[in-house]
Structures are given as structure tokens and as C-alpha cells.
Design an enzyme around this catalytic site. Structure first.
Site, mmCIF file in Angstrom:
data_model
loop_
_atom_site.group_PDB
_atom_site.id
_atom_site.type_symbol
_atom_site.label_atom_id
_atom_site.label_comp_id
_atom_site.label_asym_id
_atom_site.label_seq_id
_atom_site.Cartn_x
_atom_site.Cartn_y
_atom_site.Cartn_z
ATOM 1 N N HIS A 410 0.830 -1.212 0.000
ATOM 2 C CA HIS A 410 0.000 0.000 0.000
ATOM 3 C C HIS A 410 0.863 1.260 0.000
ATOM 4 O O HIS A 410 0.720 2.132 -0.864
ATOM 5 C CB HIS A 410 -0.903 -0.042 1.246
ATOM 6 C CG HIS A 410 -1.795 1.145 1.432
ATOM 7 N ND1 HIS A 410 -3.148 1.103 1.215
ATOM 8 C CD2 HIS A 410 -1.533 2.419 1.831
ATOM 9 C CE1 HIS A 410 -3.684 2.279 1.457
ATOM 10 N NE2 HIS A 410 -2.720 3.108 1.836
ATOM 11 N N GLU A 411 1.768 1.358 0.970
ATOM 12 C CA GLU A 411 2.609 2.556 1.065
ATOM 13 C C GLU A 411 3.584 2.650 -0.111
ATOM 14 O O GLU A 411 3.942 3.751 -0.546
ATOM 15 C CB GLU A 411 3.372 2.570 2.389
ATOM 16 C CG GLU A 411 2.484 2.572 3.629
ATOM 17 C CD GLU A 411 1.488 3.727 3.675
ATOM 18 O OE1 GLU A 411 1.695 4.735 2.970
ATOM 19 O OE2 GLU A 411 0.489 3.605 4.408
ATOM 20 N N HIS A 414 1.901 4.563 -2.816
ATOM 21 C CA HIS A 414 2.011 6.010 -2.605
ATOM 22 C C HIS A 414 3.395 6.515 -3.019
ATOM 23 O O HIS A 414 3.529 7.548 -3.682
ATOM 24 C CB HIS A 414 1.797 6.345 -1.126
ATOM 25 C CG HIS A 414 0.382 6.249 -0.664
ATOM 26 N ND1 HIS A 414 -0.666 6.770 -1.381
ATOM 27 C CD2 HIS A 414 -0.155 5.710 0.462
ATOM 28 C CE1 HIS A 414 -1.798 6.564 -0.709
ATOM 29 N NE2 HIS A 414 -1.516 5.914 0.397
ATOM 30 N N HIS A 417 3.832 6.672 -6.702
ATOM 31 C CA HIS A 417 3.062 7.805 -7.218
ATOM 32 C C HIS A 417 3.887 9.078 -7.073
ATOM 33 O O HIS A 417 4.000 9.889 -8.009
ATOM 34 C CB HIS A 417 1.759 7.916 -6.427
ATOM 35 C CG HIS A 417 0.724 8.804 -7.044
ATOM 36 N ND1 HIS A 417 -0.553 8.916 -6.541
ATOM 37 C CD2 HIS A 417 0.758 9.640 -8.119
ATOM 38 C CE1 HIS A 417 -1.250 9.761 -7.284
ATOM 39 N NE2 HIS A 417 -0.464 10.224 -8.233
#
Length: 649
Positions: A410-411, A414, A417
Site C-alpha cells: 500500500h505505502e 504512494h 506515485h
């Protein structure tokens, strides 16, 4: 969780092996090997260098005022001012992220906490020093701004900022008033800071004796222990942890009310109809998106209840309780992972995003992006942030469970991105909106799940993974929307003039959680004590109307991931390329538009309906596997104890 770039916002449980951390959790940061710590030296070599940079930035801020009154002199004058504003903001981010990260390493240490407080004060000073820019731009004739854009190439990177400034015109004050509003920034975070210090440093969390030994139930200990396969242990964990929080319900309620008051101030001074409208306007998201999400989720509570009944059946429980929601459904999921295994799994999972994506992420893991391991005093939870011109930073509290592997993926979404936006965008458009930020993280979780299910060795492992996917859908689509409904409700009460207390918020939250989980219908028993669960949710104190975006982003990422898989099966890359282009676009367009370009229209109900189809299809598959392999979920689950009295004591 993604921490916006401009936010002015346990060791492995596997057996030890060469290169891996030891089997027992570290108690001090000094015991953690450097390879599992983030590399803050890429920001500043030490605290002294940080202090010099903070002082230098503070001395530069007053000089920005020389641009006041001259933005309309020429294209060069406007470009000079905006370029300097960007440089000051970038320098502030470097100062702020370093100080915040140092404070998060050990929330008990006064020195780093003081550094963060100094960075926050500097952020307020910077906001005040720059606050006149938007009103001054609005004073310029639109035709002048348009002409300037064609005269100085430096202004091209500021075109979106200039357009967005015009969108803000009805909510922008004269320069003098903007400066006053900016000065209130120190007050905005008071409730957040009280909550953070209380939960991370001062609250005397209990130690309980479980079947496996004594455990201190701080936040990391609670999240690790609530997965126990022993029902009596889970009961002890939940009652001890939330019992401790319940004792501070009044104090924590006062802190949250302070945050709500700050949001009402923003609503009033910016002339919005509601706090919700004020929060969503920043990303140009219609309030109807938020309201429809809450309505759609409530209409689909039977799907959640179907999952809860399946969970009860698989655990072999006579009665499902709120304490039973985190125990793994299948024994296979009890396996532990060390950090290196989690990194390898994540890198393997994201292969559908291309070799370049995988290589960049691998390089980040090897070069100090991530602070992996929990130690005493470290901030709980997880986030990703970054500084333009440097790289992302991830904070984790890796306990070795499958959920921790999923959190890493998940992180990492980020962080990638952030990397792609930094590479492709100038500073002015590098900071992407929170509405689209969670798409990148939840898409990586989706890829991790699909890769794991494709490599499952037997039906038991498939059931475990499918169960984890259902749990992700529960916690992201339903639980986060429940949080969003709670957040909306307390703001609406305050907007009607009602005072908020911890007791009132607990009663409101209890009603919501019981409705969502079917307490009155006998689906899941929720004790009175768990009305205090809101005190544990950090997002309520750190952001306003943020959590709904976890749900909307999961809806969007589910659709995008499906398109990527379908393309991959046909040897095409169109969906992947559109998705990576969305990440690389950063904040150059509004998030609803970016998602539409990536193939998902969030202004329609279709994406949510598709997510519900996937959830029901996942349950269909689990039920087929259970019929085919009746013992696959077999867990000698301890029977639930008799229900406690209604007061939860």
C-alpha cells in the site's frame, strides 16, 4: 496512508536468518539495523544542519514581500514571484518532513517534538508571508494573466495554479484578511497534537496476560494481539485496550471538538455552505460523491452482513462478536513474514506495472525510503510522504503478519506515485490530490492479492487469501465509510450549534457501528464499550473528511486493476499505460478528471456496483471451496464466551 507532499500535514516475527532482524522485537531504535531505517540524511546530515536551514528559511520569508504590488508589472515579474514562492515552499517541505520524521521516530523525545513544533510555526509564518499571492493574482485582469502565460516560459508550470486560483475567487479574502487567517494555522492543529502525544507517549496502556504471555497493549500491541486465535485472549485485548481509551474519552473528545471548531472556522471564513463543501472544494470533488458513497454503502449493508455470517461459519463460532473481526479465517494466514520476504512479495506483485516501475521501487527499498520496524515510542500506523527533489519516505510498523505485507505494498504505491510525479512534473504540479492518492496504494494491494492467489498451493491457502481480500473490502469500503459517516455527523451537529463531548460522540459512534455490523439483527454483537473506538482513529484528528477517499479510491483501483489484468491476458498495455500516465500527471489536473482519463468515471454509480460484484464473487468462490474441501477452514476455534453485560464491563 498518504501524507501529502506539502502537508503543513516490531521486528520480523519469523525465525532469524542471515541478514534478517532478530526474532524478538527491538525496544530501542539503536537496536534496529540501519538497513531497516529510513535515510533522513538525504534531507539533512544532522539536526544541526536542519536548524541552520530552518533559520535560513525564516530569514528569507520577509524578503518575499518585495514582490507585493508588482505581479502585474510584467510576465517576468509574475514568473519571478511564483518561482520564488515555489522555492520557499519546497524548502519548507524539506524542513517540515525532516522534523516530523524525527519526532515520529520516538514520540517521547522532547528534542524532536520541539523541532516539529518549530517547523509547524515556520509553516504558519510561511503561509502568512505567501498568503497575499492568491488575492493579488485575482486582482489581475484575466486577459493579462493569459497574455503573461504566453510571454514567459517559466509560467507554463504555474498555469494550473493560476486557473485554480481563479476557481477560488468566491472563497478568497483580501490580502490583509488572508494574512490573519494564515496566522490561525497554529491553532488548527491543537487537538491533533493533544491526541498524538496522549496516544503515542503519555497514555498508560495496560499490560495483559494472554495464553502466549504478557503483552503491553499500546497501539502496535493491540493491532498485533487482536488477531489471536484464542477467543478469551481477543476478549481481554479488546476490553483492556478500549477500556484504557474509554477512561480518556472526555479529554479525547475535547481534542476532537477543537479540530471540528477549526473546520467550522474554515467554512465560515471561506464562505462555504458546510465543512464538507470546504474540505472537498480543495480537490474540486463534488459533495455528491461523498454523499452517494455513504448512501451506496448503507444500501449494500446486506453484502457486509453476508460476509460476517460467512466469517462466523468459518471460525466455528456460536456468536460473532466485534472482537472476532480480525482473527484470520484460515490457519495458513497465520504464517509470518520477515521484511525481506515482504519486499520480495511486493516487487513480484507489481510486475504487471512494468519493469521500470519494479526497478524504481526496488531501488527505493535499497536506498533508505522506508522505516520498517516498531519500537517503543515510535508513532503508530503507517504513511508515505516525500520532498520534491529528494525522494519518498515511508513509515511502517512491520509486525510480520500478512496485513503488514499488504501495508508495505500500500505505502509503496504512494511512494511510486510520488516518484513518478516528481519525475514528470515541475514542482508546481508535483503534489497530487488526496482523492487520487489512495488509488495508487489500493491498486498495489489488489495486485498483491491477485499474485498471491495465483500462486496458492492449495484450497486452504486460497481461502486464506480470499478471506484477507474480503477483510480488506470490509475495512476499506464499509469501515472507512462508517468513519466518513461519523465524521460527517459530528460536523453537522456542530454546524447546528450543538456542543460535542466525548460521551456524545461515543453514543453516536456506537449507533453507527451497531447498524453497520447488524447488532440488532444478531449478525455481530457490539459491546457498549466499543463506542469509544473513534478515540483510536488518528485520521479524525489529522485531517478533515479524508477517510472517504480510501473507499472511493478502492472502488476506482478495483476497476483499473481489472482492466490491467484483462489487457495483460491479451498482451496489451493500454490500461497500464493510462494508469501510469495518471500517476505521472501528479497535480496537473483535477482528480476526478484524472480518473476519468484512466478509465473510471467516479461521478457515476457504476464503479461502486462493480466493487460489490467483486465482493460477492469472492464470497461465492469461498463457498465453492468450502464445499469442495470442507476441512480447509478447519480451525479448532475456541468457543465464544457468554455475552458480557450490555455495559461491556
Amino acid at each position: 496512508m498518504h501524507t501529502p507532499i506539502a502537508l503543513l500535514a516490531a521486528l520480523s516475527l519469523a525465525a532469524s536468518s542471515p541478514g534478517n532482524p532478530p526474532a524478538q522485537p527491538a525496544t530501542t531504535r539503536a537496536q534496529v539495523p540501519d538497513r531497516y531505517k529510513w535515510k533522513l540524511a538525504d534531507l539533512f546530515p544532522n539536526d544541526a544542519a536542519w536548524a541552520r536551514a530552518r533559520a535560513d528559511l525564516a530569514s528569507r520569508l520577509p524578503g518575499f514581500d518585495r514582490h507585493r504590488g508588482h505581479l502585474g508589472d510584467s510576465a517576468r515579474a509574475l514568473a519571478d514571484a511564483l518561482s520564488e514562492m515555489g522555492a520557499l515552499q519546497n524548502a519548507l517541505e524539506r524542513v517540515y518532513v525532516y522534523a516530523s520524521a524525527r519526532a515520529d521516530e520516538d514520540t517521547r523525545e522532547p528534542g524532536p517534538r520541539a523541532m516539529r513544533a518549530e517547523a509547524e510555526r515556520l509553516a504558519v509564518e510561511a503561509q502568512a508571508a505567501l498568503s497575499w499571492v492568491r488575492p493579488a493574482v485575482l486582482d489581475l485582469p484575466p486577459e493579462t494573466v493569459k497574455r503573461f502565460l504566453g510571454e514567459d516560459p517559466r509560467l507554463r508550470e504555474w498555469a494550473f495554479f493560476l486557473d485554480d486560483t481563479l476557481r477560488w475567487k468566491p472563497h478568497t479574502l483580501p490580502a490583509g484578511e488572508e494574512r490573519i487567517v494564515a496566522k490561525t494555522g497554529d491553532l488548527d492543529g491543537a487537538g491533533r497534537d493533544v491526541h498524538s502525544v496522549l496516544l503515542n507517549a503519555d497514555l498508560p496502556f495496560p499490560t495483559v496476560k494472554l495464553s502466549t504471555g504478557a503483552v503491553r497493549l499500546d497501539q502496535a500491541g493491540y493491532e498485533r494481539s487482536r488477531t489471536s486465535p484464542v477467543a478469551a485472549d481477543r476478549e481481554k485485548v479488546f476490553h483492556a485496550y478500549f477500556g484504557a481509551l474509554k477512561q480518556y474519552e472526555r479529554t479525547i473528545g475535547t481534542a476532537l471538538y477543537a479540530q471540528v471548531k477549526a473546520h467550522l472556522f474554515e467554512r465560515d471564513v471561506r464562505r462555504f455552505d458546510s465543512s464538507l463543501a470546504a474540505a472537498l472544494f480543495r480537490d474540486n470533488v463534488p459533495t455528491a460523491v461523498y454523499e452517494r458513497l455513504v448512501a451506496d454503502v448503507n444500501a449494500n449493508l446486506p453484502t457486509l452482513h453476508r460476509y460476517l455470517k460467512l466469517r462466523q461459519r468459518m471460525l466455528g463460532l456460536q456468536r460473532l462478536r466485534y472482537e472476532d473481526l480480525y482473527v484470520p479465517l484460515v490457519k495458513a494466514v497465520d504464517r509470518r513474514y520477515d521484511v525481506d520476504q515482504a519486499v520480495a512479495l511486493t516487487l513480484d506483485a507489481v510486475k504487471p506495472l512494468g519493469d521500470a516501475y519494479v526497478a524504481k521501487l526496488r531501488g527505493g527499498f535499497q536506498s533508505g525510503w522506508t522505516d520498517f520496524l516498531p519500537v517503543t515510542g515510535k508513532r503508530a500506523g503507517a504513511y508515505s510522504t516525500g520532498v520534491y527533489g529528494v525522494h519518498p519516505y515511508q513509515l511502517l510498523n512491520f509486525n510480520g503478519q500478512w496485513t503488514d505485507v499488504s501495508t508495505l505494498a500500500h505505502e509503496a504505491g504512494h511512494s511510486m506515485h510520488t516518484v513518478l510525479a516528481f519525475e514528470k512534473q515541475p514542482y508546481a504540479t508535483s503534489n497530487y490530490a488526496t482523492f487520487v492518492a489512495e488509488v495508487a496504494s489500493t491498486l498495489n494491494e489488489n495486485l498483491l492479492f491477485r499474485r498471491a492467489i495465483g500462486q496458492a498451493k492449495d484450497d486452504g491457502e486460497r481461502l486464506a487469501l480470499l478471506g484477507n481480500r474480503l477483510e480488506s473490502l470490509r475495512t476499506t469500503l464499509f469501515r472507512q465509510t462508517m468513519f466518513a459517516e461519523f465524521e460527517l455527523a459530528i460536523h453537522q451537529l456542530a454546524e447546528k450549534g450543538e456542543a460535542l463531548t466525548g460521551e456524545k460522540m461515543s453514543a453516536l459512534y456506537l449507533g453507527l457501528v451497531r447498524r453497520y455490523y447488524g447488532h440488532d439483527a444478531g449478525v455481530c454483537q457490539v459491546a457498549d464499550l466499543y463506542g469509544a473506538e473513534w478515540t483510536y482513529i488518528q485520521h479524525f484528528f489529522h485531517y478533515d473528511f479524508y477517510v472517504y477517499q480510501y473507499a472511493t479510491s478502492l472502488v476506482a483501483s478495483t476497476a483499473i486493476a481489472r482492466a490491467i489484468r484483462e489487457d495483460e491476458a491479451q498482451g496489451r498495455t493500454g490500461a497500464r499505460d493510462r494508469y501510469l500516465a495518471m500517476l505521472a500527471a501528479g497535480g496537473s489536473r483535477y482528480p476526478v478528471d484524472l480518473l476519468r482519463e484512466a478509465g473510471v468515471d467516479m461521478t457515476t454509480p457504476a464503479p461502486f456496483a462493480a466493487a460489490m460484484e467483486e465482493m460477492n464473487a469472492t464470497m461465492d468462490e469461498m463457498e465453492r471451496l468450502l464445499k469442495r474441501t470442507p476441512g480447509a477452514a478447519g480451525r479448532p476455534a475456541a468457543p465464544a464466551r457468554p455475552a458480557r453485560p450490555a455495559n461491556g464491563r
